[in-house]
Design an enzyme around this catalytic site. Structure first.
Site, PDB file in Angstrom:
ATOM      1  N   VAL A  53       0.856  -1.186   0.000  1.00 45.38           N
ATOM      2  CA  VAL A  53       0.000   0.000   0.000  1.00 45.38           C
ATOM      3  C   VAL A  53       0.892   1.236   0.000  1.00 45.38           C
ATOM      4  O   VAL A  53       1.808   1.358   0.813  1.00 45.38           O
ATOM      5  CB  VAL A  53      -0.926   0.010   1.247  1.00 45.38           C
ATOM      6  N   ALA A  62       4.556   4.154   2.825  1.00 47.47           N
ATOM      7  CA  ALA A  62       4.067   2.907   2.232  1.00 47.47           C
ATOM      8  C   ALA A  62       4.208   1.797   3.270  1.00 47.47           C
ATOM      9  O   ALA A  62       4.835   2.001   4.313  1.00 47.47           O
ATOM     10  CB  ALA A  62       4.880   2.558   0.995  1.00 47.47           C
ATOM     11  N   LYS A  63       3.626   0.675   3.037  1.00 51.89           N
ATOM     12  CA  LYS A  63       3.855  -0.504   3.872  1.00 51.89           C
ATOM     13  C   LYS A  63       3.437  -1.707   3.057  1.00 51.89           C
ATOM     14  O   LYS A  63       2.612  -1.599   2.147  1.00 51.89           O
ATOM     15  CB  LYS A  63       3.004  -0.445   5.149  1.00 51.89           C
ATOM     16  N   GLY A  64       4.002  -2.859   3.399  1.00 49.01           N
ATOM     17  CA  GLY A  64       3.611  -4.067   2.694  1.00 49.01           C
ATOM     18  C   GLY A  64       3.783  -5.255   3.601  1.00 49.01           C
ATOM     19  O   GLY A  64       4.324  -5.146   4.698  1.00 49.01           O
TER      20      GLY A  64
END
Ligand code: NAD
Length: 455
Positions: free
Chosen positions: A89, A134-136
């Protein structure tokens, strides 16, 4: 230092129509009450009100810019096919490329990743890095996989989210249950795909592959700077100050050791999942470190002999009458239930989200100074930024240069927020959100909206 928060003049710029949403659409999925996403959105909501942001701008900042969900197949060592869900994201690229970690945990889902991506945008803006958030992650327990399976999963995931990654698009880093080896596989997969060496695609890499000196200690060192600056503001001296640290992992261990060795603090308690140690005269951290290094589990459990420390509970540790409490383990540790029993003068949040909204209100009411995670643990992303800069110029700094840059940035951000919170009579968390959202909104405003049709 004087800090000015300016309201966004929506009426006179190219994106004026951002203020004209006739009705307010709900976000893509309603957050679970009490979840990290709902807490983050609630905090944003009150910040929007303080800044009197227009409706369209609120909607833009509240929702991620781009979300990707992937179904990742791997061949297991037994020859079967296993399938995992993965996410990336990107919350906002308004202030620069998106930046944020990759976590491997069974609890990973879109809601959590959205919240963490949003928090990364806020954190990068608080310390004024030229990054968005962001992050994932992958919904998996990595302990259930063999090293070969973990490598296959990582490489396949990297290839599947590659279309939205890039050194000037989105730069992953390690997070819960991922490490420098995972980042090395990421970098190698992407470099192989692109046909060129691209170290700037990830941070938190091994030193031999372009990692930065000082990255491992960076978050703990940043926590220390936040703690020391706060003590100075309160007219207290770090020398001899009593400190309790929950979570003796990467962040907590570095913070405790640097506070003791470089500032002469008295570390009276440390804990982890297995035990909590307490000595009102100060723990001998050299013995604690030695025990952890020798213990095959790497945990505090079994520390002895008797007389070196009392064995208490994590709940007891949070209630100790110390000068500084550093929650550096996991989220949701100081809650509406136990906030009244906290007797620390200062809380410096090493972990992400260790204090719930209810607890925050109680602590503010009681005059406990809380240095929020989005400032206190930003040392990690600051040194990730320094790693990225070194990668882009293929020129590497010595540890002294990295520490001095980290220190300068942490101190400047702390000073800016302390000033802002005093001027506006706001707690540090609310002031941090205000500063960050103002910066993000201004970037969106100044960039304007690109219209593909030219209209
Ligand atoms: P880590 O896994 O190295 O350490 C976590 C520590 O907390 C371990 O000692 C573990 O035993 C302990 N712990 C876990 N659950 C606990 C509980 N219920 N009670 C007491 N102790 C418990 O992780 P880390 O990298 O040190 O991260 C800690 C926190 O800091 C996390 O919230 C993470 O998101 C946040 N953080 C880390 C970094 C970083 O650079 N490592 C950067 C920013 C934020």
């Amino acid at each position: 230092m004087r800090v000015t928060i300016t309201r966004i003049p929506v009426e006179k710029v190219a994106v004026a129509h951002l203020s004209q949403s006739p009705s307010r659409p709900t976000i893509a999925a309603e957050p679970e009450p009490g979840s990290l996403l709902s807490t983050t959105l609630a905090q944003l909501e009150s910040t929007f009100d303080r800044l009197e942001l227009a409706e369209g701008m609120r909607l833009l900042i509240q929702q991620p810019e781009r979300e990707l969900s992937v179904t990742i197949p791997i061949v297991t060592d037994d020859g079967d096919i296993a399938v995992y869900k993965g996410y990336r994201v990107q919350h906002s690229s308004a202030r620069g490329p998106c930046k944020g970690g990759i976590r491997y945990h069974p609890g990973v889902d879109f809601g959590e990743v959205r919240a963490l991506a949003t928090l990364m945008s806020i954190k990068c803006a608080v310390v004024d890095l030229p990054f968005g958030g962001a992050k994932g992650g992958i919904s998996v327990n990595p302990a259930d996989l063999t090293p070969r399976e973990l490598e296959r999963l990582t490489r396949r995931f990297a290839a599947m989210i590659l279309p939205i990654l890039g050194g000037k698009r989105d730069i992953p880093a390690p997070d819960v249950n991922t490490n420098e080896q995972v980042m090395a596989w990421f970098m190698d997969t992407i470099s192989s795909r692109e046909g060129q060496y691209t170290p700037e695609i990830t941070t938190g890499k091994p030193i031999a592959l372009g990692g930065s000196l000082g990255r491992a200690e960076a978050t703990g060192r940043g926590v220390v700077i936040a703690a020391v600056e706060t003590l100075h503001k309160l007219g207290m001296t770090p020398q001899g100050a009593a400190v309790a640290v929950q979570g003796y992992g990467n962040v907590g261990r570095h913070a405790a050791n640097i506070l003791r060795e470089e500032y002469g603090c008295k570390i009276v308690a440390v804990s982890d999942v297995s035990d909590a140690l307490y000595n009102p005269h100060g723990l001998d951290l050299a013995l604690v470190n030695d025990h952890v290094a020798r213990n095959t589990s790497g945990l505090l459990a079994g520390f002895g002999p008797d007389g070196l420390a009392d064995h208490i509970t994590n709940a007891d540790l949070l209630a100790l009458g110390v000068d500084v409490l550093i929650p550096a383990a996991i989220e949701g540790q100081i809650t509406g239930e136990n906030a009244d029993s906290v007797r620390a003068k200062v809380i410096v949040e090493g972990a992400n989200g260790p204090t719930t909204l209810e607890a925050d209100a109680i602590l503010n009411e009681r005059g406990v100074v809380v240095v929020p995670d989005i400032l206190a643990n930003a040392g990690g992303v600051i040194v990730s930024y320094l790693e990225w800069v070194q990668n882009l110029q293929f020129y590497f700094w010595d540890i002294g240069e990295v520490r001095s840059q980290l220190s300068r940035r942490m101190r400047a951000s702390f000073e800016e927020l302390w000033t802002l919170s005093s001027e506006l009579d706001l707690d540090l968390r609310s002031a941090s959100y205000l500063l960050a959202v103002d910066r993000i909104a201004k970037a969106i405003q100044q960039r304007g909206l690109f219209l593909a049709s030219g209209g």
